[in-house]
Design a protein around this motif. Structure first.
Motif, PDB file in Angstrom:
ATOM      1  N   LEU A  21       0.832  -1.203   0.000  1.00 35.89           N
ATOM      2  CA  LEU A  21       0.000   0.000   0.000  1.00 35.89           C
ATOM      3  C   LEU A  21       0.871   1.259   0.000  1.00 35.89           C
ATOM      4  CD1 LEU A  21      -3.047   0.870   0.214  1.00 35.89           C
ATOM      5  CD2 LEU A  21      -2.556   1.237   2.629  1.00 35.89           C
ATOM      6  N   LEU A  22       1.882   1.286   0.863  1.00 39.21           N
ATOM      7  CA  LEU A  22       2.774   2.455   0.930  1.00 39.21           C
ATOM      8  C   LEU A  22       3.550   2.634  -0.374  1.00 39.21           C
ATOM      9  CD1 LEU A  22       4.117   2.069   4.578  1.00 39.21           C
ATOM     10  CD2 LEU A  22       2.419   3.714   3.747  1.00 39.21           C
ATOM     11  N   TRP A  23       4.033   1.542  -0.943  1.00 39.00           N
ATOM     12  CA  TRP A  23       4.761   1.579  -2.218  1.00 39.00           C
ATOM     13  C   TRP A  23       3.891   2.198  -3.304  1.00 39.00           C
ATOM     14  CZ3 TRP A  23       9.261   1.361  -4.565  1.00 39.00           C
ATOM     15  CH2 TRP A  23       9.336   1.014  -5.905  1.00 39.00           C
ATOM     16  N   ASN A  24       2.649   1.738  -3.377  1.00 40.56           N
ATOM     17  CA  ASN A  24       1.751   2.247  -4.414  1.00 40.56           C
ATOM     18  C   ASN A  24       1.304   3.675  -4.137  1.00 40.56           C
ATOM     19  OD1 ASN A  24       1.231   0.178  -6.616  1.00 40.56           O
ATOM     20  ND2 ASN A  24       1.215  -1.051  -4.752  1.00 40.56           N
ATOM     21  N   LEU A  25       1.223   4.074  -2.884  1.00 41.24           N
ATOM     22  CA  LEU A  25       0.960   5.486  -2.570  1.00 41.24           C
ATOM     23  C   LEU A  25       2.109   6.361  -3.059  1.00 41.24           C
ATOM     24  CD1 LEU A  25      -0.668   5.411   0.986  1.00 41.24           C
ATOM     25  CD2 LEU A  25      -1.686   6.303  -1.126  1.00 41.24           C
ATOM     26  N   MET A  26       3.339   5.871  -2.902  1.00 38.55           N
ATOM     27  CA  MET A  26       4.491   6.618  -3.438  1.00 38.55           C
ATOM     28  C   MET A  26       4.390   6.700  -4.961  1.00 38.55           C
ATOM     29  SD  MET A  26       7.783   5.597  -1.033  1.00 38.55           S
ATOM     30  CE  MET A  26       8.145   4.206  -2.021  1.00 38.55           C
ATOM     31  N   GLY A  27       3.941   5.632  -5.596  1.00 34.26           N
ATOM     32  CA  GLY A  27       3.754   5.638  -7.042  1.00 34.26           C
ATOM     33  C   GLY A  27       2.712   6.656  -7.471  1.00 34.26           C
ATOM     34  N   ILE A  28       1.627   6.749  -6.707  1.00 32.37           N
ATOM     35  CA  ILE A  28       0.594   7.746  -7.013  1.00 32.37           C
ATOM     36  C   ILE A  28       1.173   9.150  -6.850  1.00 32.37           C
ATOM     37  CG2 ILE A  28      -1.578   8.747  -6.175  1.00 32.37           C
ATOM     38  CD1 ILE A  28      -2.512   5.834  -5.617  1.00 32.37           C
ATOM     39  N   GLY A  29       1.966   9.346  -5.805  1.00 31.44           N
ATOM     40  CA  GLY A  29       2.604  10.652  -5.602  1.00 31.44           C
ATOM     41  C   GLY A  29       3.526  11.012  -6.755  1.00 31.44           C
ATOM     42  N   ALA A  30       4.327  10.048  -7.201  1.00 33.50           N
ATOM     43  CA  ALA A  30       5.229  10.296  -8.332  1.00 33.50           C
ATOM     44  C   ALA A  30       4.438  10.598  -9.599  1.00 33.50           C
ATOM     45  CB  ALA A  30       6.142   9.087  -8.547  1.00 33.50           C
ATOM     46  N   PHE A  31       3.331   9.881  -9.797  1.00 35.18           N
ATOM     47  CA  PHE A  31       2.482  10.120 -10.960  1.00 35.18           C
ATOM     48  C   PHE A  31       1.916  11.542 -10.926  1.00 35.18           C
ATOM     49  CE2 PHE A  31      -1.927  10.173 -12.563  1.00 35.18           C
ATOM     50  CZ  PHE A  31      -1.671   9.980 -13.910  1.00 35.18           C
ATOM     51  N   ILE A  32       1.411  11.953  -9.792  1.00 35.46           N
ATOM     52  CA  ILE A  32       0.841  13.297  -9.669  1.00 35.46           C
ATOM     53  C   ILE A  32       1.902  14.356  -9.928  1.00 35.46           C
ATOM     54  CG2 ILE A  32      -0.159  14.957  -8.027  1.00 35.46           C
ATOM     55  CD1 ILE A  32      -1.716  12.507  -6.849  1.00 35.46           C
ATOM     56  N   LEU A  33       3.103  14.162  -9.371  1.00 38.95           N
ATOM     57  CA  LEU A  33       4.187  15.109  -9.638  1.00 38.95           C
ATOM     58  C   LEU A  33       4.535  15.150 -11.121  1.00 38.95           C
ATOM     59  CD1 LEU A  33       6.595  14.476  -6.625  1.00 38.95           C
ATOM     60  CD2 LEU A  33       5.184  16.508  -7.042  1.00 38.95           C
ATOM     61  N   ALA A  67      -1.329   1.995 -13.987  1.00 38.50           N
ATOM     62  CA  ALA A  67      -0.386   1.146 -13.251  1.00 38.50           C
ATOM     63  C   ALA A  67      -0.394   1.458 -11.764  1.00 38.50           C
ATOM     64  CB  ALA A  67       1.028   1.315 -13.823  1.00 38.50           C
ATOM     65  N   VAL A  68      -0.292   2.734 -11.418  1.00 41.10           N
ATOM     66  CA  VAL A  68      -0.177   3.073  -9.991  1.00 41.10           C
ATOM     67  C   VAL A  68      -1.507   2.955  -9.255  1.00 41.10           C
ATOM     68  CG1 VAL A  68       1.903   4.473 -10.288  1.00 41.10           C
ATOM     69  CG2 VAL A  68      -0.330   5.584 -10.355  1.00 41.10           C
ATOM     70  N   PHE A  69      -2.596   3.339  -9.895  1.00 41.87           N
ATOM     71  CA  PHE A  69      -3.886   3.268  -9.198  1.00 41.87           C
ATOM     72  C   PHE A  69      -4.379   1.827  -9.065  1.00 41.87           C
ATOM     73  CE2 PHE A  69      -3.880   7.818 -10.150  1.00 41.87           C
ATOM     74  CZ  PHE A  69      -4.256   8.316  -8.911  1.00 41.87           C
ATOM     75  N   THR A  70      -4.141   0.984 -10.066  1.00 41.36           N
ATOM     76  CA  THR A  70      -4.530  -0.420  -9.905  1.00 41.36           C
ATOM     77  C   THR A  70      -3.627  -1.121  -8.893  1.00 41.36           C
ATOM     78  OG1 THR A  70      -3.262  -1.061 -11.875  1.00 41.36           O
ATOM     79  CG2 THR A  70      -5.649  -0.703 -12.161  1.00 41.36           C
ATOM     80  N   GLY A  71      -2.364  -0.725  -8.837  1.00 40.86           N
ATOM     81  CA  GLY A  71      -1.480  -1.269  -7.802  1.00 40.86           C
ATOM     82  C   GLY A  71      -1.981  -0.913  -6.407  1.00 40.86           C
ATOM     83  N   PHE A  72      -2.430   0.316  -6.235  1.00 34.97           N
ATOM     84  CA  PHE A  72      -2.987   0.765  -4.957  1.00 34.97           C
ATOM     85  C   PHE A  72      -4.261  -0.023  -4.621  1.00 34.97           C
ATOM     86  CE2 PHE A  72      -5.916   3.594  -2.647  1.00 34.97           C
ATOM     87  CZ  PHE A  72      -5.176   3.794  -1.484  1.00 34.97           C
ATOM     88  N   ILE A  73      -5.136  -0.188  -5.604  1.00 34.24           N
ATOM     89  CA  ILE A  73      -6.382  -0.940  -5.381  1.00 34.24           C
ATOM     90  C   ILE A  73      -6.063  -2.403  -5.047  1.00 34.24           C
ATOM     91  CG2 ILE A  73      -8.486  -1.790  -6.507  1.00 34.24           C
ATOM     92  CD1 ILE A  73      -8.484   0.955  -8.030  1.00 34.24           C
ATOM     93  N   GLY A  74      -5.085  -2.974  -5.729  1.00 31.19           N
ATOM     94  CA  GLY A  74      -4.659  -4.338  -5.415  1.00 31.19           C
ATOM     95  C   GLY A  74      -4.156  -4.464  -3.991  1.00 31.19           C
TER      96      GLY A  74
END
Length: 145
Positions: A21-33, A67-74
């Motif tokens: 969950l934390l990994w994918n939250l970082m991915g979402i943050g990187a995507f937003i940036l 990729a990042v949002f489905t990872g978070f949902i997973g």
């Protein structure tokens, strides 16, 4: 009638699920940036990096977001002990492969960032593949229903 036997999850299942969950939250943050990068930041980049950002098409950004949002949902699925986490992680992995392949071989990110540009994509792919395998194991062990 559904089997009501409670299966005890190992402590490390929860650790992996929380880290996912934390990994994918970082991915979402990187995507937003990445998608909200300012003109000022772009203009301060070396030409080769700026051109890479400017030549990245919308579909590639949509695949990145997928990729990042489905990872978070997973990862949420793991925490909820749901077996649908596996197909969601598979979608994430496929999106990662498409996005990273495009980035490395079409946009040629190593030209902009050097050989280090291979390390993060490989790490991201390995973690995504691990999460698919972990969810699969969870299904086989009866941890995910």
């Amino acid at each position: 009638m559904e089997n009501s036997v409670s299966i005890k999850l190992p402590w490390w299942f929860w650790l992996v699920a929380i880290l996912a969950l934390l990994w994918n939250l970082m991915g979402i943050g990187a995507f937003i940036l990445d998608v909200t990068i300012s003109e000022e930041t772009l203009s301060a980049m070396p030409d080769v990096q700026r051109e890479m950002y400017e030549n990245n098409p919308l579909w590639s950004k949509l695949v990145y977001g997928t990729a990042v949002f489905t990872g978070f949902i997973g990862a949420l699925g793991l925490l909820m002990k749901k077996k649908w986490a596996k197909p969601v992680f598979i979608i994430s992995l496929i999106a990662i492969l498409v996005q990273m392949g495009f980035s490395l071989f079409v946009l040629k990110t190593p030209d902009a960032f050097g050989p280090m540009a291979y390390i993060i994509p490989v790490m991201v792919i390995l973690i995504a593949a691990f999460l698919v395998a972990f969810a699969n194991r969870g299904i086989k062990k009866g941890w995910l229903r």
